[in-house]
Design a protein around this motif. Structure first.
Motif, PDB file in Angstrom:
ATOM      1  N   HIS A 258     -24.272  45.058  -9.238  1.00  0.00           N
ATOM      2  CA  HIS A 258     -23.010  45.802  -9.222  1.00  0.00           C
ATOM      3  C   HIS A 258     -23.278  47.305  -9.212  1.00  0.00           C
ATOM      4  O   HIS A 258     -22.630  48.057  -8.498  1.00  0.00           O
ATOM      5  CB  HIS A 258     -22.154  45.463 -10.442  1.00  0.00           C
ATOM      6  CG  HIS A 258     -21.317  44.227 -10.267  1.00  0.00           C
ATOM      7  ND1 HIS A 258     -20.397  44.082  -9.262  1.00  0.00           N
ATOM      8  CD2 HIS A 258     -21.250  43.077 -10.984  1.00  0.00           C
ATOM      9  CE1 HIS A 258     -19.812  42.893  -9.357  1.00  0.00           C
ATOM     10  NE2 HIS A 258     -20.313  42.263 -10.402  1.00  0.00           N
TER      11      HIS A 258
ATOM     12  N   ALA B 218     -18.155  35.896 -10.423  1.00  0.00           N
ATOM     13  CA  ALA B 218     -19.450  35.243 -10.216  1.00  0.00           C
ATOM     14  C   ALA B 218     -19.619  34.039 -11.136  1.00  0.00           C
ATOM     15  O   ALA B 218     -19.352  34.116 -12.328  1.00  0.00           O
ATOM     16  CB  ALA B 218     -20.570  36.242 -10.456  1.00  0.00           C
TER      17      ALA B 218
ATOM     18  N   LEU C 264     -16.566  42.218 -13.919  1.00  0.00           N
ATOM     19  CA  LEU C 264     -16.136  42.852 -12.676  1.00  0.00           C
ATOM     20  C   LEU C 264     -15.766  41.858 -11.576  1.00  0.00           C
ATOM     21  O   LEU C 264     -14.994  42.173 -10.695  1.00  0.00           O
ATOM     22  CB  LEU C 264     -17.243  43.773 -12.147  1.00  0.00           C
ATOM     23  CG  LEU C 264     -17.601  44.970 -13.037  1.00  0.00           C
ATOM     24  CD1 LEU C 264     -18.795  45.709 -12.460  1.00  0.00           C
ATOM     25  CD2 LEU C 264     -16.412  45.896 -13.211  1.00  0.00           C
ATOM     26  N   CYS C 265     -16.366  40.682 -11.604  1.00  0.00           N
ATOM     27  CA  CYS C 265     -16.088  39.718 -10.531  1.00  0.00           C
ATOM     28  C   CYS C 265     -16.071  38.302 -11.089  1.00  0.00           C
ATOM     29  O   CYS C 265     -16.261  38.102 -12.272  1.00  0.00           O
ATOM     30  CB  CYS C 265     -17.132  39.841  -9.420  1.00  0.00           C
ATOM     31  SG  CYS C 265     -18.724  39.127  -9.871  1.00  0.00           S
TER      32      CYS C 265
ATOM     33  N   CYS D   5     -18.919  37.722 -15.989  1.00  0.00           N
ATOM     34  CA  CYS D   5     -18.975  39.098 -15.478  1.00  0.00           C
ATOM     35  C   CYS D   5     -17.619  39.762 -15.681  1.00  0.00           C
ATOM     36  O   CYS D   5     -16.583  39.143 -15.481  1.00  0.00           O
ATOM     37  CB  CYS D   5     -19.352  39.098 -14.001  1.00  0.00           C
ATOM     38  SG  CYS D   5     -19.356  40.774 -13.311  1.00  0.00           S
TER      39      CYS D   5
ATOM     40  N   HIS E 215     -27.421  40.570 -12.420  1.00  0.00           N
ATOM     41  CA  HIS E 215     -26.118  40.677 -11.782  1.00  0.00           C
ATOM     42  C   HIS E 215     -25.515  42.076 -11.977  1.00  0.00           C
ATOM     43  O   HIS E 215     -24.957  42.669 -11.049  1.00  0.00           O
ATOM     44  CB  HIS E 215     -25.205  39.592 -12.358  1.00  0.00           C
ATOM     45  CG  HIS E 215     -23.863  39.525 -11.710  1.00  0.00           C
ATOM     46  ND1 HIS E 215     -23.638  38.842 -10.538  1.00  0.00           N
ATOM     47  CD2 HIS E 215     -22.685  40.071 -12.068  1.00  0.00           C
ATOM     48  CE1 HIS E 215     -22.366  38.967 -10.203  1.00  0.00           C
ATOM     49  NE2 HIS E 215     -21.757  39.720 -11.110  1.00  0.00           N
TER      50      HIS E 215
HETATM   51 ZN   LIG Z   1     -19.946  40.455 -11.204  1.00  0.00          ZN
END
Ligand SMILES: [Zn+2]
Ligand SMILES: [Zn+2]
Length: 439
Positions: free
Chosen positions: A435, A419, A416-417, A414, A431
């Motif tokens: 978001h 995960a 953004l994170c 990911c 996922h």
């Molecule tokens: Zn993520």
């Protein structure tokens, strides 16, 4: 339409299980995964990959594995056939223009049954040609295509145009250079990738273009497939002496030039394709958007790719950036939740320099595979500011192709994170939706 004519075939044995003592179940898993990845990436093309062996047990293991993983791929695209690779047409009425034959690093004739049969059929001709094209010792995992003489029976009766020799990994201690299972697994994957890459390049060389569906499908070829075509990695390569034409030399009317008409006559295109143009720039919607908003900012002056940029083009790059920022503002007025990146793919894709402006939701049905994902979320995607910095400092933009192409194979992550456990594209899509809904 005549199916035989449209579909391009590749015949190959089960690599490394005949002479290399590689365990069949693991080989089938590695082989099927590589084939699936290839067929999914080139969905638009009617390729048929024919695994041919005398031993039904081997075929069964492959068949079972394939059924388990094939998803929605059409049945004709990968088939297993009991028979002899060099007689597919006369025995089974299956035409494969390309045939894979295993060899050792010495690339000598007769090191296995198939190689012997080729030698019997053609004498030393083919191996002499192999030696001429590739004078250095063969490297395990790499592919070495050689043209079959046009006047030979193999060409005339069987329709075989090229033999792709591969140096396959060996675990048999009584044969040259045995390696451990761990090493052999890695090399087997590399071997399949090299074979499929060589096949891809050969079928897209100009002399083969007319026999594929490429021409009919120009509109349906995704920009990314074209990117992958021009970017296909050098590890499967083929010495420069090879007379084969490389895809990058496709002429000015070729289908990697799909962006040029937008630069030449932007006024000819509908609003749904061209978002904006002036004397210097044209901004189009990406035909296969990988996010909610995905546009390309293109200079109208002809510049092939970032590799051609020099210090004196800094102004142009800054102007591209400005146009990009303008588009982003427009898009954000429509949907304030969106945020964007703008930049370039490290390995030039379509001909004509173009800057991607792409929203970071990545919610789009056109985002279909790992390579799509990694081309926008790894270092493969280079922000326009970075290009500016490099040009200021070094005066030119040169990237190590092999390094960047490897990035496309990175595991899904990911952007953004942190995960964990995002293994497959459907997991990733779910996922990404989460978001988006949280934002
Ligand atoms: Zn993520
Ligand atoms: Zn691109």
């Amino acid at each position: 339409m005549n199916e035989q004519k449209r579909v391009v075939g590749l015949g190959f044995p089960s690599i490394s299980t005949n002479f290399g003592d590689f365990p069949i179940d693991i080989a089938a898993e590695i082989g099927c995964e590589a084939i699936k990845e290839f067929l999914k990436l080139h969905k638009e093309f009617d390729f048929k990959l024919i695994l041919t062996e005398q031993d039904s047990k081997v075929l069964n293991v492959f068949e079972l594995k394939w059924k388990e993983i094939k998803d929605d791929l059409e049945d004709f695209k990968f088939q297993t056939k009991k028979g002899n690779l060099l007689q597919l047409k006369s025995d089974l009425r299956i035409e494969c223009r390309f045939i894979v034959v295993e060899t050792t690093w010495r690339m000598k004739p007769g090191t296995n049954q198939l190689s012997k049969q080729i030698f019997d059929a053609l004498g030393s001709k083919l191996h002499e040609e192999l030696k001429r094209l590739y004078p250095k010792p063969g490297i395990v995992g790499e592919a070495y295509p050689v043209k079959v003489p046009k006047d030979s029976d193999l060409h005339k009766s069987e329709g075989i145009e090229q033999i792709i020799f591969v140096v396959s990994p060996n675990m048999n201690p009584s044969r040259p250079d045995p390696v451990s299972l761990e090493k052999a697994k890695e090399l087997l994957k590399k071997t399949y990738d090299s074979i499929l890459n060589a096949f891809w390049e050969l079928t897209n060389g100009q002399e083969y273009r007319s026999i594929t569906t490429i021409k009919d499908n120009v509109q349906e070829v995704s920009a990314f497939d074209i990117l992958m075509k021009s970017a296909s990695k050098p590890s499967s390569k083929i010495s420069p002496e090879s007379s084969r034409r490389t895809p990058s030399k496709v002429g000015s009317g070729g289908w990697n030039n799909v962006l040029l008409p937008y630069c030449q006559k932007p006024e000819m295109f509908p609003k749904s394709e061209v978002y904006y143009y002036d004397n210097e720039f044209v901004i189009i919607f990406d035909k296969y958007p990988k996010a909610k908003n995905h546009l390309l900012v293109i200079p109208r002056k002809q510049i092939d790719n970032i590799g051609e940029l020099k210090k004196q083009n800094l102004e142009l790059v800054r102007a591209l950036k400005e146009k990009g920022q303008w588009v982003i503002e427009k898009m954000k007025q429509e949907n304030p939740k969106l945020f964007f990146r703008m930049g370039f793919h490290a390995v030039p894709s379509l001909r004509q320099l173009h800057m991607h402006v792409i929203s970071q939701d990545f919610i789009s049905p056109s985002l279909k595979n790992k390579k799509h994902w990694n081309s926008f979320t790894t270092e493969f995607f280079i922000d326009v500011e970075e290009i500016e910095r490099i040009l200021e400092k070094q005066g030119e933009v040169k990237f190590n192709k092999a390094y960047y192409e490897d990035l496309l194979k990175s595991p899904l992550k990911c952007h953004l994170c942190d995960a964990k456990s995002i293994k497959f594209i459907p997991d990733l899509k779910k996922h990404l939706e989460e978001h988006w809904n949280e934002s």
